[in-house]
Design a protein around this motif. Structure first.
Motif, PDB file in Angstrom:
ATOM      1  N   THR A  49      16.971  -4.261  -4.330  1.00  0.00           N
ATOM      2  CA  THR A  49      17.120  -3.449  -3.121  1.00  0.00           C
ATOM      3  C   THR A  49      15.885  -2.564  -2.943  1.00  0.00           C
ATOM      4  O   THR A  49      15.307  -2.083  -3.909  1.00  0.00           O
ATOM      5  CB  THR A  49      18.376  -2.561  -3.246  1.00  0.00           C
ATOM      6  OG1 THR A  49      19.486  -3.409  -3.513  1.00  0.00           O
ATOM      7  CG2 THR A  49      18.636  -1.775  -1.981  1.00  0.00           C
ATOM      8  N   ASN A  50      15.502  -2.368  -1.703  1.00  0.00           N
ATOM      9  CA  ASN A  50      14.373  -1.504  -1.343  1.00  0.00           C
ATOM     10  C   ASN A  50      13.069  -1.931  -2.006  1.00  0.00           C
ATOM     11  O   ASN A  50      12.303  -1.104  -2.488  1.00  0.00           O
ATOM     12  CB  ASN A  50      14.677  -0.042  -1.666  1.00  0.00           C
ATOM     13  CG  ASN A  50      15.852   0.472  -0.873  1.00  0.00           C
ATOM     14  OD1 ASN A  50      15.991   0.168   0.304  1.00  0.00           O
ATOM     15  ND2 ASN A  50      16.720   1.219  -1.504  1.00  0.00           N
ATOM     16  N   ALA A  51      12.809  -3.213  -2.000  1.00  0.00           N
ATOM     17  CA  ALA A  51      11.585  -3.735  -2.596  1.00  0.00           C
ATOM     18  C   ALA A  51      10.427  -3.681  -1.602  1.00  0.00           C
ATOM     19  O   ALA A  51      10.621  -3.714  -0.389  1.00  0.00           O
ATOM     20  CB  ALA A  51      11.801  -5.175  -3.057  1.00  0.00           C
ATOM     21  N   LEU A  52       9.238  -3.617  -2.159  1.00  0.00           N
ATOM     22  CA  LEU A  52       8.007  -3.712  -1.371  1.00  0.00           C
ATOM     23  C   LEU A  52       7.424  -5.090  -1.622  1.00  0.00           C
ATOM     24  O   LEU A  52       7.068  -5.433  -2.753  1.00  0.00           O
ATOM     25  CB  LEU A  52       7.004  -2.629  -1.792  1.00  0.00           C
ATOM     26  CG  LEU A  52       5.681  -2.628  -1.044  1.00  0.00           C
ATOM     27  CD1 LEU A  52       5.889  -2.274   0.432  1.00  0.00           C
ATOM     28  CD2 LEU A  52       4.704  -1.654  -1.684  1.00  0.00           C
ATOM     29  N   LEU A  53       7.344  -5.909  -0.574  1.00  0.00           N
ATOM     30  CA  LEU A  53       6.811  -7.265  -0.679  1.00  0.00           C
ATOM     31  C   LEU A  53       5.300  -7.243  -0.584  1.00  0.00           C
ATOM     32  O   LEU A  53       4.731  -6.601   0.295  1.00  0.00           O
ATOM     33  CB  LEU A  53       7.394  -8.146   0.427  1.00  0.00           C
ATOM     34  CG  LEU A  53       8.916  -8.232   0.496  1.00  0.00           C
ATOM     35  CD1 LEU A  53       9.345  -9.079   1.689  1.00  0.00           C
ATOM     36  CD2 LEU A  53       9.489  -8.781  -0.799  1.00  0.00           C
TER      37      LEU A  53
END
Length: 90
Positions: A49-53
């Protein structure tokens, strides 16, 4: 999120590099995890959750974010603008 914002980031953020393993092995942002784009698209629950790609330039990450948002309702993912190129000023 911009590179400058990422470098100032103090809260915990999951950095997910969606490039292929050989690209990741060549150069990657510290503390990032490699989950290739195809794998992430096929198994969206593999992304925290709330990852930065992160990708090389931001294009693949934007595409993946769109796919996961429209097909799997993943509204929580961000993209690093300019990707690895901007982070390392390549």
């Amino acid at each position: 999120m911009t590179t400058a914002e990422l470098k100032k980031q103090t809260e915990s953020l999951s950095l997910i590099d969606i490039r292929e393993a050989y690209e990741f092995d060549t150069i990657h942002i510290p503390n990032s995890t490699n989950i290739p784009m195809d794998q992430a698209a096929e198994n969206p629950t593999s992304l925290p959750t709330n990852a930065l790609l992160i990708c090389q330039s931001g294009r693949r990450a934007n595409s993946l974010q769109f796919i996961l948002k429209t097909r799997h309702n993943r509204e929580d993912l961000q993209v690093l603008e300019g990707g690895v190129n901007d982070y390392f000023q390549l």
